[in-house]
Design a protein around this motif. Structure first.
Motif, mmCIF file in Angstrom:
data_model
loop_
_atom_site.group_PDB
_atom_site.id
_atom_site.type_symbol
_atom_site.label_atom_id
_atom_site.label_comp_id
_atom_site.label_asym_id
_atom_site.label_seq_id
_atom_site.Cartn_x
_atom_site.Cartn_y
_atom_site.Cartn_z
ATOM 1 N N LYS A 57 0.865 -1.170 0.000
ATOM 2 C CA LYS A 57 0.000 0.000 0.000
ATOM 3 C C LYS A 57 0.903 1.221 0.000
ATOM 4 N N VAL A 58 0.687 2.124 -0.945
ATOM 5 C CA VAL A 58 1.507 3.328 -1.068
ATOM 6 C C VAL A 58 0.612 4.544 -0.902
ATOM 7 N N SER A 59 1.008 5.413 0.021
ATOM 8 C CA SER A 59 0.275 6.663 0.235
ATOM 9 C C SER A 59 1.175 7.818 -0.179
ATOM 10 N N VAL A 60 0.667 8.705 -1.016
ATOM 11 C CA VAL A 60 1.428 9.861 -1.471
ATOM 12 C C VAL A 60 0.666 11.110 -1.065
ATOM 13 N N ASP A 61 1.374 12.025 -0.420
ATOM 14 C CA ASP A 61 0.772 13.267 0.026
ATOM 15 C C ASP A 61 1.784 14.379 -0.193
ATOM 16 N N SER A 62 1.480 15.583 0.185
ATOM 17 C CA SER A 62 2.436 16.678 0.075
ATOM 18 C C SER A 62 2.366 17.518 1.338
ATOM 19 N N GLU A 63 3.456 18.213 1.605
ATOM 20 C CA GLU A 63 3.495 19.123 2.734
ATOM 21 C C GLU A 63 4.392 20.298 2.366
ATOM 22 N N LYS A 64 4.175 21.411 3.002
ATOM 23 C CA LYS A 64 4.975 22.609 2.716
ATOM 24 C C LYS A 64 6.261 22.549 3.530
ATOM 25 N N LYS A 65 7.395 22.746 2.838
ATOM 26 C CA LYS A 65 8.712 22.797 3.463
ATOM 27 C C LYS A 65 9.472 23.946 2.830
ATOM 28 N N GLU A 66 10.316 24.590 3.596
ATOM 29 C CA GLU A 66 11.162 25.638 3.053
ATOM 30 C C GLU A 66 12.487 25.018 2.632
ATOM 31 N N VAL A 67 12.826 25.183 1.340
ATOM 32 C CA VAL A 67 14.062 24.635 0.809
ATOM 33 C C VAL A 67 14.796 25.724 0.039
ATOM 34 N N THR A 68 16.100 25.565 -0.078
ATOM 35 C CA THR A 68 16.904 26.503 -0.846
ATOM 36 C C THR A 68 16.939 26.047 -2.293
ATOM 37 N N VAL A 69 16.577 26.938 -3.212
ATOM 38 C CA VAL A 69 16.588 26.605 -4.634
ATOM 39 C C VAL A 69 17.472 27.606 -5.366
ATOM 40 N N PRO A 70 18.170 27.180 -6.409
ATOM 41 C CA PRO A 70 19.030 28.113 -7.146
ATOM 42 C C PRO A 70 18.205 29.035 -8.039
ATOM 43 N N LYS A 71 18.682 30.227 -8.239
ATOM 44 C CA LYS A 71 18.085 31.167 -9.176
ATOM 45 C C LYS A 71 18.992 31.193 -10.406
ATOM 46 N N VAL A 72 18.423 30.920 -11.565
ATOM 47 C CA VAL A 72 19.195 30.851 -12.797
ATOM 48 C C VAL A 72 18.858 32.057 -13.669
ATOM 49 N N THR A 73 19.890 32.699 -14.173
ATOM 50 C CA THR A 73 19.682 33.809 -15.097
ATOM 51 C C THR A 73 20.357 33.474 -16.419
ATOM 52 N N THR A 74 19.870 34.057 -17.468
ATOM 53 C CA THR A 74 20.468 33.851 -18.785
ATOM 54 C C THR A 74 20.777 35.199 -19.404
ATOM 55 N N GLU A 75 21.666 35.198 -20.356
ATOM 56 C CA GLU A 75 21.990 36.406 -21.097
ATOM 57 C C GLU A 75 22.244 36.045 -22.541
ATOM 58 N N LYS A 76 21.988 36.984 -23.443
ATOM 59 C CA LYS A 76 22.207 36.737 -24.868
ATOM 60 C C LYS A 76 23.687 36.869 -25.180
ATOM 61 N N GLU A 77 24.152 35.974 -26.031
ATOM 62 C CA GLU A 77 25.550 35.971 -26.433
ATOM 63 C C GLU A 77 25.614 35.446 -27.859
ATOM 64 N N THR A 78 26.456 36.014 -28.691
ATOM 65 C CA THR A 78 26.611 35.551 -30.060
ATOM 66 C C THR A 78 27.624 34.413 -30.079
ATOM 67 N N VAL A 79 27.200 33.256 -30.592
ATOM 68 C CA VAL A 79 28.068 32.083 -30.676
ATOM 69 C C VAL A 79 27.915 31.452 -32.052
#
Length: 102
Positions: A57-79
């Protein structure tokens, strides 16, 4: 933490993947030269196996947790990106041109 994608390697990998995908779908011409024929077989009485299965028997639920996530930025570049022209057998001009969109 701040992550900035400045390397052109991921962009070139994506461009190469797009070019190879286009090439794999368009680089040959296939003509059927013989019809298929299914083999003749004889089937006699048989029986598929039976199983008793006890599953967990498998039970799946969710709960709120505070986690650290990376912030990704992009920039235009000629390649430089691949530019692939494909000329089909018997043709004089390229039938397909694959250049990835930025």
């Amino acid at each position: 933490m701040k992550i900035t994608l400045t390397s052109s390697v991921p962009r070139l990998a994506l461009a190469a993947t797009v070019a190879l995908t286009a090439l794999s779908f368009t680089s040959c011409r296939v003509r059927q030269t013989q019809e298929a024929k299914a083999p003749e077989i004889e089937v006699k009485d048989g029986q598929a196996p039976k199983y008793d299965v006890d599953t967990a028997k498998v039970s799946v639920d969710s709960e709120k947790k505070e986690v650290t996530v990376p912030k990704v930025t992009t920039e235009k570049e000629t390649v430089n990106v691949p530019d692939v022209d494909i000329t089909m057998p018997g043709e004089q001009t390229p039938a397909v041109t694959a250049t990835p969109n930025p």
